[in-house]
Design a protein around this motif. Structure first.
Motif, PDB file in Angstrom:
ATOM      1  N   SER A  91      80.125 -90.660  47.377  1.00 17.74           N
ATOM      2  CA  SER A  91      78.755 -90.273  47.718  1.00 17.74           C
ATOM      3  C   SER A  91      78.757 -89.232  48.835  1.00 17.74           C
ATOM      4  CB  SER A  91      77.955 -91.502  48.160  1.00 17.74           C
ATOM      5  OG  SER A  91      77.837 -92.421  47.105  1.00 17.74           O
ATOM      6  N   PHE A  92      79.651 -89.420  49.808  1.00 12.79           N
ATOM      7  CA  PHE A  92      79.722 -88.491  50.942  1.00 12.79           C
ATOM      8  C   PHE A  92      80.227 -87.120  50.514  1.00 12.79           C
ATOM      9  CE2 PHE A  92      82.134 -86.566  54.470  1.00 12.79           C
ATOM     10  CZ  PHE A  92      81.112 -86.444  55.402  1.00 12.79           C
ATOM     11  N   ASN A  93      81.386 -87.098  49.814  1.00 14.36           N
ATOM     12  CA  ASN A  93      81.956 -85.785  49.486  1.00 14.36           C
ATOM     13  C   ASN A  93      81.139 -85.040  48.433  1.00 14.36           C
ATOM     14  OD1 ASN A  93      82.885 -86.819  46.982  1.00 14.36           O
ATOM     15  ND2 ASN A  93      84.915 -87.282  47.794  1.00 14.36           N
ATOM     16  N   SER A  94      80.441 -85.769  47.571  1.00 11.38           N
ATOM     17  CA  SER A  94      79.591 -85.118  46.572  1.00 11.38           C
ATOM     18  C   SER A  94      78.426 -84.396  47.238  1.00 11.38           C
ATOM     19  CB  SER A  94      79.062 -86.143  45.569  1.00 11.38           C
ATOM     20  OG  SER A  94      80.113 -86.713  44.837  1.00 11.38           O
ATOM     21  N   LEU A  95      77.785 -85.065  48.198  1.00 10.63           N
ATOM     22  CA  LEU A  95      76.674 -84.438  48.919  1.00 10.63           C
ATOM     23  C   LEU A  95      77.162 -83.274  49.772  1.00 10.63           C
ATOM     24  CD1 LEU A  95      74.565 -87.543  49.994  1.00 10.63           C
ATOM     25  CD2 LEU A  95      73.810 -85.688  48.521  1.00 10.63           C
ATOM     26  N   LEU A  96      78.356 -83.427  50.356  1.00 16.00           N
ATOM     27  CA  LEU A  96      78.895 -82.363  51.197  1.00 16.00           C
ATOM     28  C   LEU A  96      79.237 -81.137  50.360  1.00 16.00           C
ATOM     29  CD1 LEU A  96      79.521 -81.995  54.181  1.00 16.00           C
ATOM     30  CD2 LEU A  96      81.871 -82.642  53.716  1.00 16.00           C
ATOM     31  N   ASN A  97      79.828 -81.343  49.183  1.00 15.89           N
ATOM     32  CA  ASN A  97      80.128 -80.224  48.296  1.00 15.89           C
ATOM     33  C   ASN A  97      78.854 -79.508  47.857  1.00 15.89           C
ATOM     34  OD1 ASN A  97      80.618 -79.388  45.128  1.00 15.89           O
ATOM     35  ND2 ASN A  97      82.352 -78.887  46.429  1.00 15.89           N
ATOM     36  N   SER A  98      77.812 -80.292  47.561  1.00 15.50           N
ATOM     37  CA  SER A  98      76.536 -79.696  47.153  1.00 15.50           C
ATOM     38  C   SER A  98      75.883 -78.944  48.302  1.00 15.50           C
ATOM     39  CB  SER A  98      75.596 -80.784  46.640  1.00 15.50           C
ATOM     40  OG  SER A  98      76.093 -81.340  45.438  1.00 15.50           O
TER      41      SER A  98
ATOM     42  N   PHE B 187      87.998 -78.546  50.844  1.00 12.06           N
ATOM     43  CA  PHE B 187      89.240 -77.860  50.479  1.00 12.06           C
ATOM     44  C   PHE B 187      89.586 -78.001  48.999  1.00 12.06           C
ATOM     45  CE2 PHE B 187      89.537 -78.932  55.010  1.00 12.06           C
ATOM     46  CZ  PHE B 187      89.617 -77.644  55.524  1.00 12.06           C
ATOM     47  N   GLY B 188      88.943 -78.947  48.305  1.00 16.81           N
ATOM     48  CA  GLY B 188      89.260 -79.156  46.904  1.00 16.81           C
ATOM     49  C   GLY B 188      88.231 -78.624  45.937  1.00 16.81           C
ATOM     50  N   GLY B 189      86.984 -78.429  46.415  1.00 18.79           N
ATOM     51  CA  GLY B 189      85.951 -77.955  45.508  1.00 18.79           C
ATOM     52  C   GLY B 189      85.433 -79.044  44.586  1.00 18.79           C
ATOM     53  N   LEU B 190      84.581 -78.661  43.653  1.00 16.57           N
ATOM     54  CA  LEU B 190      83.922 -79.632  42.779  1.00 16.57           C
ATOM     55  C   LEU B 190      84.908 -80.371  41.890  1.00 16.57           C
ATOM     56  CD1 LEU B 190      81.292 -80.877  41.634  1.00 16.57           C
ATOM     57  CD2 LEU B 190      81.378 -79.100  39.889  1.00 16.57           C
ATOM     58  N   LYS B 191      85.921 -79.679  41.371  1.00 15.82           N
ATOM     59  CA  LYS B 191      86.805 -80.338  40.415  1.00 15.82           C
ATOM     60  C   LYS B 191      87.573 -81.492  41.068  1.00 15.82           C
ATOM     61  CE  LYS B 191      89.929 -79.400  36.583  1.00 15.82           C
ATOM     62  NZ  LYS B 191      90.675 -78.375  35.832  1.00 15.82           N
ATOM     63  N   ALA B 192      88.027 -81.301  42.323  1.00 19.88           N
ATOM     64  CA  ALA B 192      88.716 -82.383  43.034  1.00 19.88           C
ATOM     65  C   ALA B 192      87.781 -83.560  43.247  1.00 19.88           C
ATOM     66  CB  ALA B 192      89.246 -81.874  44.372  1.00 19.88           C
ATOM     67  N   VAL B 193      86.515 -83.240  43.599  1.00 19.77           N
ATOM     68  CA  VAL B 193      85.516 -84.292  43.790  1.00 19.77           C
ATOM     69  C   VAL B 193      85.299 -85.047  42.478  1.00 19.77           C
ATOM     70  CG1 VAL B 193      83.079 -84.749  44.295  1.00 19.77           C
ATOM     71  CG2 VAL B 193      84.340 -83.113  45.683  1.00 19.77           C
TER      72      VAL B 193
ATOM     73  N   GLY C 113      84.607 -89.804  56.713  1.00 23.46           N
ATOM     74  CA  GLY C 113      84.115 -88.431  56.860  1.00 23.46           C
ATOM     75  C   GLY C 113      85.221 -87.392  56.748  1.00 23.46           C
ATOM     76  N   ILE C 114      86.355 -87.643  57.412  1.00 27.11           N
ATOM     77  CA  ILE C 114      87.463 -86.677  57.385  1.00 27.11           C
ATOM     78  C   ILE C 114      88.066 -86.582  55.990  1.00 27.11           C
ATOM     79  CG2 ILE C 114      89.817 -86.256  58.205  1.00 27.11           C
ATOM     80  CD1 ILE C 114      88.882 -87.409  60.945  1.00 27.11           C
ATOM     81  N   ILE C 115      88.336 -87.733  55.370  1.00 28.14           N
ATOM     82  CA  ILE C 115      88.919 -87.719  54.014  1.00 28.14           C
ATOM     83  C   ILE C 115      87.942 -87.103  53.014  1.00 28.14           C
ATOM     84  CG2 ILE C 115      89.794 -89.155  52.124  1.00 28.14           C
ATOM     85  CD1 ILE C 115      90.761 -91.135  54.268  1.00 28.14           C
ATOM     86  N   GLY C 116      86.656 -87.458  53.122  1.00 27.52           N
ATOM     87  CA  GLY C 116      85.638 -86.880  52.247  1.00 27.52           C
ATOM     88  C   GLY C 116      85.531 -85.382  52.415  1.00 27.52           C
ATOM     89  N   SER C 117      85.645 -84.906  53.667  1.00 21.91           N
ATOM     90  CA  SER C 117      85.564 -83.469  53.940  1.00 21.91           C
ATOM     91  C   SER C 117      86.733 -82.725  53.305  1.00 21.91           C
ATOM     92  CB  SER C 117      85.555 -83.223  55.454  1.00 21.91           C
ATOM     93  OG  SER C 117      84.455 -83.864  56.062  1.00 21.91           O
TER      94      SER C 117
ATOM     95  N   GLY D  83      79.971 -76.461  55.379  1.00 16.02           N
ATOM     96  CA  GLY D  83      80.242 -77.855  54.999  1.00 16.02           C
ATOM     97  C   GLY D  83      80.990 -78.600  56.089  1.00 16.02           C
ATOM     98  N   LEU D  84      81.965 -77.922  56.705  1.00 13.72           N
ATOM     99  CA  LEU D  84      82.742 -78.544  57.786  1.00 13.72           C
ATOM    100  C   LEU D  84      81.858 -78.845  58.990  1.00 13.72           C
ATOM    101  CD1 LEU D  84      85.556 -79.426  58.726  1.00 13.72           C
ATOM    102  CD2 LEU D  84      85.922 -77.099  59.585  1.00 13.72           C
TER     103      LEU D  84
END
Length: 551
Positions: free
Chosen positions: A345-352, A180-186, A171-175, A383-384
Motif C-alpha cells: 500500500s505504501f510503495n504503490s501510493l509513493l510510485n503514483s 528505484f524499481g518503478g511500477l514493474k518492481a512494485v 518506509g525505507i524498504i517501500g521507498s 517521491g523520496l
C-alpha cells in the motif's frame, strides 16, 4: 516470535525482493513508460495481484475485522460491492482511458478540459496521498504489526520506539521498491505478496473455525452461524456502520471513485500489455475481491464468538485471534505477509505520487523542455522527499485523539465526490467547459467539508442535547437519534455527486465548449477488448447480488 518465526519472516521477505529484482532487471527504467508503467508489459495475473495488494493493507485487515466483530457481516459491502465497480471500470472506463494511451488520470482530464484543471486534480491526489494516506498507512500498519506480534516485549523497547522502528523500516524498504524499481518492481512484488496474503489470510479463519468446531471446519461454521445469527444480517439498521440504504447512494460513489478514477489503482492497469490484459486483470481481481470477506470479515465474527466482550476494543479482535489460533510455525510467514501488505500500500501510493509529480506537474511548471530521463529523475526525487516527510509525520499520529482514522477516511470523501463527477461528465459529454470542472473540483471539496465538519456536528449535538433534556439514556435509542439527526456521510456523498454533475451539465448548456472535444486514439498498445468481459462481468455481478439474498 521464536527463531523459526524470525527465519521464515526474513526468508519470505528476501524471496519477494529477489523475485521483484529478477523480473525487472531488463526493464528500461529511464523512460517514462518503463518507470511509470512497467514498459506497458504487465500481464493480467500480475495486474490482478497488484490491484488486490494496493487495496488490501494491514489497516483494512485489522479495521474491517474489528467492524465485523462489532456489527457482523454487513461490513462486507465495502468488499463485495467493490467487485461491481471493478466490472464497470473494466468494461466501460478502461477502453476510454487506454485508447488514448494516457499515463495518469489528470492527463486524461487535460485532454478533455485543460492544463489548469489537470493541475488542480493532480494537487488533490497528491494531498490525499502524501499528507493523509501515506503517514496513516505507515502508522496503522506499524501499530497492527506491533500489537499482533507483541514487538515491545520481543525487542525490549517501548511501544513508541517500536512504532518509529516499524514506520522507518516499512518506509525505507517501500521507498526502495517504488522509487528505484518503478511500477514493474512494485507490481511483481505485489503479486508474490498477494499469493502469500491469500494463503496466510485463509489460515486464520480455517484455524479459527477448527477451534470452534473441535477440529472440524464444517462444524465450526455451523456453530458460528447458529450461535450468532445477528452477526449474519447483511442489511444494516439506520444506526449501523453501513445502513442498508447507503448501498444505493454513496457506497457506489465511493467504490467507483476508488476503482474507476484513483491513480494508484489505475496506474497498474495502464501498465498492461493491451486493453484485453488490463480488462482480464481487473475482472480477475474483482472476482477475488468478492471472496476477500473470508479474510477481512469472517475472522472478526469468529473472534466475537471466541472472545465476546473480553477485549478492550474491537480493533484488537484480529490480532488476538491470530495469537490464539495460528501455530508458531506459521507466525513468521504471516508476519512477512502482513509486512508485504503494508509495504504494498505504501510503495504503490509513493510510485503514483512520483508519477503525478513527474508527468503532470514537473513539465508544466518547472521544465517544459525536460527529457523523459530528467522527468523520471524529478519524480524519483519528489517521491523520496514525500517518503521522508510521511515517515517523519507518521509516528506522531499516536498522539492524536481517538477516532482519527475515521475522521481521516471521512475527510477523504471530500475528494472522491468532485473527482468522480468531473471524470464522469468528462467521459459522457463533449460540450461541458473547463470552468465547470474547476468549480466542482474546488467548491465541491468545500461543500463536503462544510457538511461533515460544520453542519453534521451542529445537528447531532443539538439532537443529543434534546435527548438528554428528555432523560433519554438508552445507548441504542441515542444511537438512532444521532443517526436520524443528520444524513449518513455516504448519503451526503450521493447527494453532492448529483449536485456536482447537475451543475456541470448546466454549465454545458449555458456556456458550451467552443472547441468540441475529440478523443484521440493511441497506437502504443492493442486496444482490442476482451470478448468475454461482459459475460464474466455479469456472472460476478450476479454472485455479488446473491450474497444479499443469502444473508
Amino acid at each position: 516470535m521464536d527463531t523459526l518465526s524470525i527465519i521464515s519472516f526474513i526468508g519470505f521477505t528476501l524471496l519477494v525482493a529477489f523475485i521483484a529484482w529478477y523480473a525487472t532487471r531488463k526493464t528500461d527504467e529511464k523512460s517514462a513508460d518503463g518507470y511509470y508503467l512497467g514498459g506497458r508489459s504487465l500481464g493480467y495475473i500480475t495486474i490482478a495481484g497488484s490491484l488486490l495488494l494496493t487495496n488490501l493493507s494491514a489497516e483494512q485487515i485489522v479495521g474491517l475485522n474489528g467492524q465485523s466483530f462489532a456489527q457482523g457481516v454487513l461490513v462486507m459491502a465495502w468488499e463485495t460491492l467493490a467487485a461491481i465497480s471493478m466490472i464497470v471500470t473494466a468494461i466501460y472506463l478502461l477502453p476510454k482511458y487506454m485508447r488514448s494511451g494516457i499515463t495518469t488520470i489528470p492527463e486524461f482530464i487535460q485532454e478533455r478540459f485543460d492544463a489548469q484543471t489537470k493541475s488542480i486534480l493532480s494537487l488533490l491526489f497528491l494531498v490525499a496521498f502524501g499528507i493523509v494516506l501515506l503517514p496513516t498507512i505507515l502508522y496503522s500498519g506499524s501499530l497492527a504489526f506491533s500489537t499482533m506480534f507483541d514487538l515491545p516485549e520481543v525487542l525490549g523497547v517501548s511501544q513508541s520506539t517500536v512504532i518509529w522502528i516499524c514506520v522507518w523500516s516499512i518506509g525505507i524498504i517501500g521507498s526502495i521498491y517504488a522509487i528505484f524499481g518503478g511500477l514493474k518492481a512494485v507490481a511483481v512484488s505485489d503479486l508474490v505478496n498477494a499469493i502469500g496474503l491469500l494463503i496466510g489470510g485463509l489460515l486464520i479463519p480455517v484455524f479459527g473455525l477448527m477451534l470452534i468446531g473441535d477440529g472440524n471446519v464444517s462444524n465450526g461454521l455451523s456453530t458460528l452461524w447458529e450461535a450468532n445469527p445477528e452477526k449474519f444480517n447483511a442489511k444494516g439498521d439506520i444506526d449501523s456502520f453501513i445502513p442498508f440504504g447507503t448501498i444505493f447512494t454513496g457506497m457506489m460513489i465511493a467504490q467507483m471513485y476508488y476503482w474507476g478514477t484513483n491513480q494508484s489503482i489505475l496506474q497498474r492497469v495502464f501498465g498492461a500489455k493491451s486493453l484485453k490484459e488490463g480488462q482480464k486483470g481487473m475482472i480477475l481481481a474483482g472476482f477475488v475481491k468478492f471472496l476477500i470477506p473470508i479474510i477481512v470479515v469472517l475472522p472478526g465474527i469468529i473472534a466475537w464468538h471466541v472472545f465476546g466482550n473480553d477485549l478492550d476494543n474491537a480493533d484488537q479482535a484480529y490480532p488476538a485471534l491470530v495469537r490464539k489460533v495460528l501455530p508458531g510455525a506459521f507466525l513468521g510467514f504471516f508476519a512477512a505477509v502482513l509486512f508485504g501488505a503494508v509495504l504494498s500500500s505504501f510503495n504503490s501510493l509513493l510510485n503514483s505520487s512520483s508519477t503525478l509529480f513527474g508527468v503532470d506537474l514537473y513539465r508544466q511548471y518547472f521544465d517544459k523542455n525536460a527529457s523523459e530521463l530528467k522527468m523520471v529523475k524529478a519524480g524519483k526525487i519528489f517521491g523520496l522527499l514525500l517518503a521522508i516527510i510521511s515517515m517523519t509525520i507518521s509516528p506522531f499520529i499516536a498522539n492524536a485523539p481517538d477516532g482519527l482514522f475515521s475522521y481521516i477516511q471521512e475527510s477523504l470523501g471530500s475528494l472522491s465526490v468532485p473527482i468522480l463527477a468531473v471524470v464522469t461528465v468528462g467521459i459522457i459529454t463533449k460540450n461541458v467547459p473547463a470552468i465547470g470542472a474547476k468549480i466542482v473540483l474546488t467548491v465541491g471539496v468545500l461543500m463536503y467539508l462544510i457538511s461533515q465538519f460544520v453542519l453534521s456536528p451542529h445537528f447531532v449535538d443539538a439532537a443529543l442535547a434534546e435527548a438528554a433534556s428528555n432523560g433519554i439514556t438508552d445507548v441504542k435509542e441515542l444511537g438512532i437519534i444521532k443517526a436520524k439527526a443528520y444524513p449518513h456521510f455516504l448519503h451526503i456523498m450521493g447527494i453532492l455527486f448529483v449536485i456536482n454533475v447537475g451543475f456541470m451539465l448546466l454549465m454545458g448548456k449555458l456556456y458550451p465548449n467552443k472547441n468540441v472535444y475529440t478523443p484521440k486514439i493511441t497506437e502504443q498498445i492493442d486496444i482490442t477488448p476482451w470478448k468475454y468481459a461482459k459475460v464474466v462481468g455479469i456472472i460476478i455481478t450476479i454472485l455479488v447480488l446473491s450474497t444479499y439474498l443469502i444473508f
